[in-house]
Design an enzyme around this catalytic site. Structure first.
Site, PDB file in Angstrom:
ATOM      1  N   ASN A   1     -14.973 -47.423 -47.303  1.00 54.59           N
ATOM      2  CA  ASN A   1     -14.609 -47.944 -48.621  1.00 54.59           C
ATOM      3  C   ASN A   1     -15.078 -49.402 -48.648  1.00 54.59           C
ATOM      4  OD1 ASN A   1     -13.337 -45.502 -49.288  1.00 54.59           O
ATOM      5  ND2 ASN A   1     -11.438 -46.142 -48.312  1.00 54.59           N
TER       6      ASN A   1
ATOM      7  N   HIS B   1     -14.215 -51.325 -42.069  1.00 58.06           N
ATOM      8  CA  HIS B   1     -13.753 -50.295 -41.136  1.00 58.06           C
ATOM      9  C   HIS B   1     -14.229 -48.932 -41.627  1.00 58.06           C
ATOM     10  CE1 HIS B   1     -10.740 -50.902 -44.256  1.00 58.06           C
ATOM     11  NE2 HIS B   1     -10.477 -49.609 -44.182  1.00 58.06           N
ATOM     12  N   PHE B   2     -14.541 -48.071 -40.696  1.00 56.92           N
ATOM     13  CA  PHE B   2     -14.985 -46.707 -41.013  1.00 56.92           C
ATOM     14  C   PHE B   2     -13.854 -45.733 -40.729  1.00 56.92           C
ATOM     15  CE2 PHE B   2     -19.544 -46.961 -41.860  1.00 56.92           C
ATOM     16  CZ  PHE B   2     -19.790 -48.283 -41.513  1.00 56.92           C
ATOM     17  N   HIS B   3     -13.634 -44.845 -41.692  1.00 55.37           N
ATOM     18  CA  HIS B   3     -12.636 -43.785 -41.504  1.00 55.37           C
ATOM     19  C   HIS B   3     -13.342 -42.565 -40.911  1.00 55.37           C
ATOM     20  CE1 HIS B   3      -9.515 -45.468 -44.368  1.00 55.37           C
ATOM     21  NE2 HIS B   3     -10.582 -46.130 -44.771  1.00 55.37           N
TER      22      HIS B   3
ATOM     23  N   GLN C   1     -11.357 -50.066 -51.104  1.00 52.11           N
ATOM     24  CA  GLN C   1     -11.040 -50.865 -49.907  1.00 52.11           C
ATOM     25  C   GLN C   1      -9.765 -51.667 -50.128  1.00 52.11           C
ATOM     26  OE1 GLN C   1     -14.050 -53.754 -48.737  1.00 52.11           O
ATOM     27  NE2 GLN C   1     -13.234 -53.870 -46.667  1.00 52.11           N
TER      28      GLN C   1
ATOM     29  N   ASP D   1      -5.161 -44.114 -37.886  1.00 50.85           N
ATOM     30  CA  ASP D   1      -4.677 -44.624 -39.171  1.00 50.85           C
ATOM     31  C   ASP D   1      -3.174 -44.348 -39.250  1.00 50.85           C
ATOM     32  OD1 ASP D   1      -6.202 -45.197 -42.184  1.00 50.85           O
ATOM     33  OD2 ASP D   1      -4.056 -44.716 -42.149  1.00 50.85           O
ATOM     34  N   ILE D   2      -2.441 -45.359 -39.690  1.00 50.96           N
ATOM     35  CA  ILE D   2      -0.973 -45.262 -39.712  1.00 50.96           C
ATOM     36  C   ILE D   2      -0.483 -44.304 -40.803  1.00 50.96           C
ATOM     37  CG2 ILE D   2      -0.412 -47.160 -41.301  1.00 50.96           C
ATOM     38  CD1 ILE D   2       1.587 -48.142 -39.128  1.00 50.96           C
TER      39      ILE D   2
HETATM   40  P1  AMP Z   1      -9.055 -48.862 -46.889  1.00 45.25           P
HETATM   41  O1  AMP Z   1      -8.422 -48.340 -48.137  1.00 45.25           O
HETATM   42  O2  AMP Z   1     -10.405 -48.256 -46.626  1.00 45.25           O
HETATM   43  O3  AMP Z   1      -9.064 -50.365 -46.829  1.00 45.25           O
HETATM   44  O4  AMP Z   1      -8.160 -48.306 -45.702  1.00 45.25           O
HETATM   45  C1  AMP Z   1      -7.212 -49.062 -45.031  1.00 45.25           C
HETATM   46  C2  AMP Z   1      -6.531 -48.100 -44.093  1.00 45.25           C
HETATM   47  O5  AMP Z   1      -5.825 -48.850 -43.138  1.00 45.25           O
HETATM   48  C3  AMP Z   1      -5.523 -47.162 -44.783  1.00 45.25           C
HETATM   49  O6  AMP Z   1      -5.915 -45.816 -44.571  1.00 45.25           O
HETATM   50  C4  AMP Z   1      -4.213 -47.512 -44.098  1.00 45.25           C
HETATM   51  O7  AMP Z   1      -3.396 -46.389 -43.897  1.00 45.25           O
HETATM   52  C5  AMP Z   1      -4.672 -48.126 -42.791  1.00 45.25           C
HETATM   53  N1  AMP Z   1      -3.739 -49.068 -42.188  1.00 45.25           N
HETATM   54  C6  AMP Z   1      -3.125 -50.119 -42.795  1.00 45.25           C
HETATM   55  N2  AMP Z   1      -2.338 -50.763 -41.912  1.00 45.25           N
HETATM   56  C7  AMP Z   1      -2.477 -50.118 -40.718  1.00 45.25           C
HETATM   57  C8  AMP Z   1      -1.911 -50.283 -39.417  1.00 45.25           C
HETATM   58  N3  AMP Z   1      -1.039 -51.279 -39.164  1.00 45.25           N
HETATM   59  N4  AMP Z   1      -2.275 -49.434 -38.441  1.00 45.25           N
HETATM   60  C9  AMP Z   1      -3.147 -48.435 -38.693  1.00 45.25           C
HETATM   61  N5  AMP Z   1      -3.707 -48.205 -39.895  1.00 45.25           N
HETATM   62  C10 AMP Z   1      -3.378 -49.029 -40.894  1.00 45.25           C
END
Ligand code: AMP
Length: 134
Positions: free
Chosen positions: A85, A98-100, A92, A29-30
């Site tokens: 989420n 996607h799974f964290h 979300q 995650d970025i």
């Molecule tokens: P969600 O809130 O569950 O939709 O989480 C989306 C996640 O994607 C967040 O934790 C962001 O930090 C992550 N994210 C968004 N853009 C990128 C990216 N380019 N590379 C890696 N993670 C990302």
């Protein structure tokens, strides 16, 4: 419109890739909540868990388990949460399921901090309501 994750899967946007299988990709995650915060993303661009075809679900869970074990081992067998989420009210932001995998260092804030109690009889009602939809 392709999600940002589809662009990552297609190699149009850089990422720190952990592993790629035929059906999933796992990346860091970025904006991590903790070091090693990893996302496991099915390549199929669907928004919600219930949109994932049953035929893909086993592979997805297998990859989540495989990657989670590596994340934990990499950080001294750290504990972790696996969080999905699912939908905007659930937090979300990227509309591509996607799974964290969220490492939990000692003392880190619990993701589930708000709790309530069922009223008398309500738990049975809610249980029946969900079972009726199986
Ligand atoms: P969600 O809130 O569950 O939709 O989480 C989306 C996640 O994607 C967040 O934790 C962001 O930090 C992550 N994210 C968004 N853009 C990128 C990216 N380019 N590379 C890696 N993670 C990302």
């Amino acid at each position: 419109m392709a999600s940002i994750f589809t662009k990552i899967i297609q190699g149009e946007i850089p990422c720190e890739k952990i592993i790629e299988t035929d059906s999933e990709i796992a990346i860091l995650d970025i904006m991590p909540c903790a070091k090693g915060h990893t996302l496991v993303i099915p390549k199929l661009e669907v928004k919600l868990l219930e949109d994932v075809p049953e035929s893909e679900a086993l592979s997805l869970m297998r990859t989540i388990q495989y990657v989670a074990k590596a994340v934990s081992t990499a950080f001294d067998r750290i504990d972790y949460n696996i969080i999905l989420n699912n939908g905007s009210n659930a937090g979300q932001e990227v509309e591509h399921v996607h799974f964290h995998i969220l490492p939990r260092p000692k003392g880190s804030l619990r993701p589930f901090h708000q709790r309530s109690n069922y009223a008398e009889g309500e738990m049975q009602e809610v249980g029946a309501k969900i079972r009726n939809c199986l």
